[in-house]
Write a protein that holds these residues in place. Sequence first.
Motif, short mmCIF file in Angstrom:
data_model
loop_
_atom_site.label_atom_id
_atom_site.label_comp_id
_atom_site.label_asym_id
_atom_site.label_seq_id
_atom_site.Cartn_x
_atom_site.Cartn_y
_atom_site.Cartn_z
N THR A 46 -1.09 9.91 2.83
CA THR A 46 -1.09 9.64 4.28
C THR A 46 0.11 8.79 4.67
O THR A 46 0.78 9.07 5.67
CB THR A 46 -2.40 8.93 4.69
OG1 THR A 46 -3.49 9.77 4.32
CG2 THR A 46 -2.43 8.64 6.17
N GLU A 47 0.39 7.75 3.89
CA GLU A 47 1.55 6.89 4.18
C GLU A 47 2.85 7.66 4.02
O GLU A 47 3.79 7.47 4.81
CB GLU A 47 1.52 5.67 3.26
CG GLU A 47 0.35 4.75 3.53
CD GLU A 47 0.04 3.78 2.40
OE1 GLU A 47 -0.81 2.90 2.61
OE2 GLU A 47 0.62 3.92 1.30
N PHE A 48 2.92 8.55 3.03
CA PHE A 48 4.10 9.39 2.85
C PHE A 48 4.35 10.20 4.12
O PHE A 48 5.47 10.23 4.63
CB PHE A 48 3.88 10.34 1.65
CG PHE A 48 4.86 11.47 1.58
CD1 PHE A 48 6.14 11.28 1.07
CD2 PHE A 48 4.51 12.74 2.04
CE1 PHE A 48 7.04 12.32 1.01
CE2 PHE A 48 5.41 13.79 1.98
CZ PHE A 48 6.68 13.57 1.47
N GLU A 49 3.31 10.85 4.63
CA GLU A 49 3.46 11.66 5.84
C GLU A 49 3.94 10.81 7.01
O GLU A 49 4.79 11.24 7.79
CB GLU A 49 2.14 12.35 6.19
CG GLU A 49 1.62 13.30 5.14
CD GLU A 49 2.51 14.51 4.85
OE1 GLU A 49 3.41 14.81 5.66
OE2 GLU A 49 2.30 15.15 3.81
N ARG A 50 3.43 9.60 7.13
CA ARG A 50 3.84 8.70 8.22
C ARG A 50 5.31 8.33 8.09
O ARG A 50 6.06 8.36 9.06
CB ARG A 50 2.96 7.45 8.22
CG ARG A 50 3.26 6.54 9.40
CD ARG A 50 2.25 5.43 9.53
NE ARG A 50 0.95 6.02 9.80
CZ ARG A 50 -0.20 5.56 9.32
NH1 ARG A 50 -0.21 4.52 8.53
NH2 ARG A 50 -1.34 6.13 9.61
N PRO A 58 16.91 7.93 7.03
CA PRO A 58 16.67 8.84 5.91
C PRO A 58 15.67 8.20 4.94
O PRO A 58 15.68 6.98 4.74
CB PRO A 58 18.05 8.98 5.26
CG PRO A 58 19.02 8.62 6.34
CD PRO A 58 18.32 7.57 7.16
N VAL A 59 14.80 9.02 4.35
CA VAL A 59 13.80 8.53 3.40
C VAL A 59 14.03 9.26 2.08
O VAL A 59 13.99 10.48 2.02
CB VAL A 59 12.37 8.78 3.91
CG1 VAL A 59 11.34 8.29 2.88
CG2 VAL A 59 12.15 8.11 5.26
N LEU A 60 14.30 8.48 1.03
CA LEU A 60 14.48 9.02 -0.31
C LEU A 60 13.17 8.82 -1.07
O LEU A 60 12.68 7.70 -1.20
CB LEU A 60 15.62 8.31 -1.04
CG LEU A 60 15.92 8.80 -2.44
CD1 LEU A 60 16.35 10.27 -2.44
CD2 LEU A 60 17.01 7.93 -3.09
N VAL A 61 12.60 9.93 -1.56
CA VAL A 61 11.30 9.90 -2.22
C VAL A 61 11.45 10.20 -3.70
O VAL A 61 12.13 11.16 -4.09
CB VAL A 61 10.34 10.94 -1.59
CG1 VAL A 61 8.97 10.87 -2.26
CG2 VAL A 61 10.23 10.74 -0.09
N ASP A 62 10.82 9.36 -4.52
CA ASP A 62 10.72 9.59 -5.96
C ASP A 62 9.32 10.13 -6.23
O ASP A 62 8.33 9.42 -6.07
CB ASP A 62 10.94 8.27 -6.71
CG ASP A 62 10.72 8.39 -8.21
OD1 ASP A 62 10.66 9.52 -8.73
OD2 ASP A 62 10.59 7.33 -8.86
N PHE A 63 9.23 11.42 -6.56
CA PHE A 63 7.96 12.02 -6.96
C PHE A 63 7.80 11.78 -8.45
O PHE A 63 8.65 12.19 -9.24
CB PHE A 63 7.96 13.52 -6.64
CG PHE A 63 8.01 13.82 -5.17
CD1 PHE A 63 6.85 13.85 -4.43
CD2 PHE A 63 9.21 14.06 -4.54
CE1 PHE A 63 6.88 14.13 -3.06
CE2 PHE A 63 9.26 14.33 -3.18
CZ PHE A 63 8.10 14.37 -2.44
N VAL A 102 0.29 16.98 -1.63
CA VAL A 102 1.68 16.85 -1.17
C VAL A 102 2.62 17.52 -2.16
O VAL A 102 3.50 18.28 -1.77
CB VAL A 102 2.07 15.36 -0.97
CG1 VAL A 102 3.55 15.23 -0.66
CG2 VAL A 102 1.24 14.72 0.12
N GLY A 103 2.40 17.25 -3.44
CA GLY A 103 3.24 17.88 -4.47
C GLY A 103 3.17 19.40 -4.42
O GLY A 103 4.19 20.08 -4.53
#
Length: 150
Positions: A46-50, A58-63, A102-103
């Motif tokens: 949920t926080e990721f989506e927000r 820009p948002v850099l995401v580490d999966f 999400v993944g």
Amino acid sequence: MSQLHVVCPHCHTTNRVHADDLGQAPDCGSCHQALFTGAPTNVTATEFERHIARSQLPVLVDFWAPWCGPCRMMAPAFEQAAARLEPRVQLVKLNTDEAQGVGARLNIRSIPTLALFIGGREVARQAGAMGAPDIVRWTEAQLSRTGATA
């Protein structure tokens, strides 16, 4: 002077910040904690989506996942990259074991995977562990390629 929406890494409230004030250690209007900590934020689905939908940075995401050796090896490098990329880029970590939906939706097939989101859209992806200088270099190259300025 333009204003940007920035999502707080602590309470995940969206804040309006003048672009010129990004480097002046702005605080969240809701929880009064620093909007930029120099460290990545662990987020839920949920926080990721927000963060992706509301942040104008820009948002850099580490999966990643806790059982993944390369993910654990890259974690300190991602932390170092956060200190170098903020406040131009927000860095978040999403545990794909806890956010499998999400993944799956984003077609994350291997971890660690970095993905850069701008304006709610994924603009670049890189699979595999990298060192801090490589993370910073890759991110800056993608920002330059897309014409994103923050």
